[in-house]
Design a protein around this motif. Structure first.
Motif, PDB file in Angstrom:
ATOM      1  N   LEU A 283       0.922  -1.049  -0.007  1.00 14.95           N
ATOM      2  CA  LEU A 283      -0.193  -0.026   0.111  1.00 14.95           C
ATOM      3  C   LEU A 283       0.851   1.131   0.009  1.00 14.95           C
ATOM      4  O   LEU A 283       1.856   1.393   0.645  1.00 14.95           O
ATOM      5  CB  LEU A 283      -1.115   0.101   1.361  1.00 14.95           C
ATOM      6  CG  LEU A 283      -2.098  -0.717   1.348  1.00 14.95           C
ATOM      7  CD1 LEU A 283      -2.869  -0.811   2.648  1.00 14.95           C
ATOM      8  CD2 LEU A 283      -3.154  -0.628   0.302  1.00 14.95           C
ATOM      9  N   PRO A 284       0.557   2.379  -0.697  1.00 15.05           N
ATOM     10  CA  PRO A 284       1.294   3.442  -0.923  1.00 15.05           C
ATOM     11  C   PRO A 284       1.311   4.320   0.405  1.00 15.05           C
ATOM     12  O   PRO A 284       0.987   5.643   0.247  1.00 15.05           O
ATOM     13  CB  PRO A 284       1.044   4.331  -1.949  1.00 15.05           C
ATOM     14  CG  PRO A 284      -0.348   3.754  -2.128  1.00 15.05           C
ATOM     15  CD  PRO A 284      -0.707   2.437  -1.645  1.00 15.05           C
ATOM     16  N   LEU A 285       1.328   3.858   1.596  1.00 11.44           N
ATOM     17  CA  LEU A 285       1.402   4.479   2.819  1.00 11.44           C
ATOM     18  C   LEU A 285       2.418   5.644   2.931  1.00 11.44           C
ATOM     19  O   LEU A 285       1.932   6.822   3.519  1.00 11.44           O
ATOM     20  CB  LEU A 285       1.752   3.596   4.094  1.00 11.44           C
ATOM     21  CG  LEU A 285       1.773   4.274   5.379  1.00 11.44           C
ATOM     22  CD1 LEU A 285       0.179   4.768   5.742  1.00 11.44           C
ATOM     23  CD2 LEU A 285       2.137   3.078   6.340  1.00 11.44           C
ATOM     24  N   GLY A 286       3.520   5.342   2.342  1.00 16.45           N
ATOM     25  CA  GLY A 286       4.721   6.212   2.423  1.00 16.45           C
ATOM     26  C   GLY A 286       4.062   7.886   1.994  1.00 16.45           C
ATOM     27  O   GLY A 286       4.301   8.976   2.455  1.00 16.45           O
ATOM     28  N   LYS A 287       3.377   7.554   0.617  1.00 16.62           N
ATOM     29  CA  LYS A 287       2.789   8.819   0.026  1.00 16.62           C
ATOM     30  C   LYS A 287       1.807   9.691   0.996  1.00 16.62           C
ATOM     31  O   LYS A 287       1.916  10.920   0.966  1.00 16.62           O
ATOM     32  CB  LYS A 287       2.197   8.472  -1.140  1.00 16.62           C
ATOM     33  CG  LYS A 287       2.891   8.413  -2.257  1.00 16.62           C
ATOM     34  CD  LYS A 287       2.905   9.882  -3.273  1.00 16.62           C
ATOM     35  CE  LYS A 287       3.497   9.812  -4.532  1.00 16.62           C
ATOM     36  NZ  LYS A 287       4.997   9.686  -4.684  1.00 16.62           N
TER      37      LYS A 287
END
Length: 386
Positions: A283-287
């Motif tokens: 999942l693109p949690l960092g974004k």
């Protein structure tokens, strides 16, 4: 017991001294804020065009509810009409004829209500001042939750009762994907719009990280081309579902505003999570963390948050049209080689550069290095400043 996140809008609500329109997207906590912070004498929720509900769950006709509101105001009291956008227009004219006694607070679960109330032909024009309730600011959540990742997810109040950790959010994403679609449908309903396939496809693509309207248009291929997509994306911005962030290349970067909604849409787009039991590998949690932290830092440094996708710089803070700060944000540790490379890249763009790690304070190669402890300190400072 449900965790309650205190937020700075509480003070604004406690200080209401005149007729006020409180507005915002569905499920951002408007009603809870009003009930907890406004010493009101009468509260009524408009259920539909015929019925209203009081705080003690009494169902009544709208005519009777509006009479109670008028009576409360006549006595100099504070009255609240919640879900005001559902109130038939005839009552707007009625309210415009009242003496401006007491304090009338109207709450609308849409952004369209603002245009309608403040339209030059509106009978209510000049009677109310607006107060927006958006998703919770990152710094408000971080100062109380302390966890920089969970604080990102908790920014949208509807998710708070369901989870205690980011891991639990991932485990239950199938449920949240279904809830998300329902919530988006509710937002469209309150905005008096239809959630068409095209709108939903746009949201799925934005959730997936495709942000250029030209690329979205190329995938969807609507009648009217990119112009149609640009118009629809801007409508999603006005509805509070999508956030528009300027970039250094003068394009706008579009993303789904709510972190849990954005991640749910990504999971739906990539894994069709609502229809399968697919294992979620990424999942693109960092974004999501990047934009939440960037928003907080822009307040701290008194600038505007920009993004630089071309140079791959996570956060750029611009002041008087000049890039003052650039930041690299990582979920994990930042190695010496990564730090040096990031500093070199960012120095070409901004006057000062910083490194941020959510795991531990990065090496001191730039002008500022922030770990979890330092982020919490900045959150506390921003809460005091604003």
């Amino acid at each position: 017991m449900r965790l309650y996140i205190r937020r700075r809008e509480e003070e604004k609500i406690r200080k209401i001294k005149n007729w006020t329109l409180i507005y915002g997207r569905r499920k951002t906590g408007k009603s809870t804020l009003v009930k907890k912070n406004l010493h009101m004498d009468y509260y009524v929720l408009i259920a539909d065009s015929n019925s209203a509900i009081t705080t003690d769950d009494k169902v009544m006709k709208i005519d009777d509810a509006i009479k109670e509101v008028k009576e409360t105001l006549y006595k100099g009291g504070i009255a609240v009409i919640d879900e005001f956008q559902r109130l038939p227009d005839i009552y707007w004219s009625m309210i415009s004829n009242w003496d401006k006694n007491g304090i009338l607070v109207i709450v609308g679960s849409s952004y369209g209500i603002v245009n309608k109330v403040f339209d030059r032909n509106s009978p209510l024009l000049g009677l109310f001042t607006p107060l927006e309730i958006d998703i919770i600011s990152y710094e408000d959540v971080l100062t109380q939750v302390k966890d920089p990742v969970l604080s990102t997810i908790y920014r949208d109040p509807w998710i708070i009762p369901f989870i205690d950790s980011y891991e639990e959010f991932v485990d239950r994403l199938k449920e949240f994907s279904l809830i998300s679609k329902g919530l988006i449908g509710e937002v469209f309903k309150e905005e008096e719009r239809q959630l068409t396939d095209t709108y939903y496809k746009i949201l799925l693509l934005l959730g997936e990280g495709i942000w250029k309207t030209s690329e979205i248009s190329g995938i969807i291929q609507p009648k009217g081309g990119e112009g149609t997509i640009s118009s629809m994306v801007n409508k999603l911005v006005k509805m509070g579902l999508v956030q528009k962030i300027p970039t250094l290349s003068r394009e706008n970067y579009y993303k789904v505003k709510s972190p849990p909604l954005s991640l749910s849409l990504y999971a739906e787009s990539k894994y069709a999570i609502s229809e399968t039991d697919a294992k979620i590998n990424y999942l693109p949690l960092g974004k999501e963390v990047q934009f939440s932290v960037g928003e907080m830092l822009s307040k701290y440094f008194g600038g505007i948050q920009y993004y630089s996708p071309k140079e791959d710089i996570d956060v750029v803070i611009v002041k008087k049209k000049k890039p003052i700060w650039a930041f690299e944000i990582k979920m994990g540790e930042i190695s010496t080689s990564e730090a040096k490379e990031a500093i070199k890249k960012m120095s070409k763009v901004a006057e000062k550069v910083g490194l941020i790690s959510l795991k531990e304070k990065p090496p001191d190669y730039g002008d500022l290095s922030l770990g979890p402890k330092e982020l919490l300190e900045i959150a506390n400072e921003v809460v005091k400043l604003t």
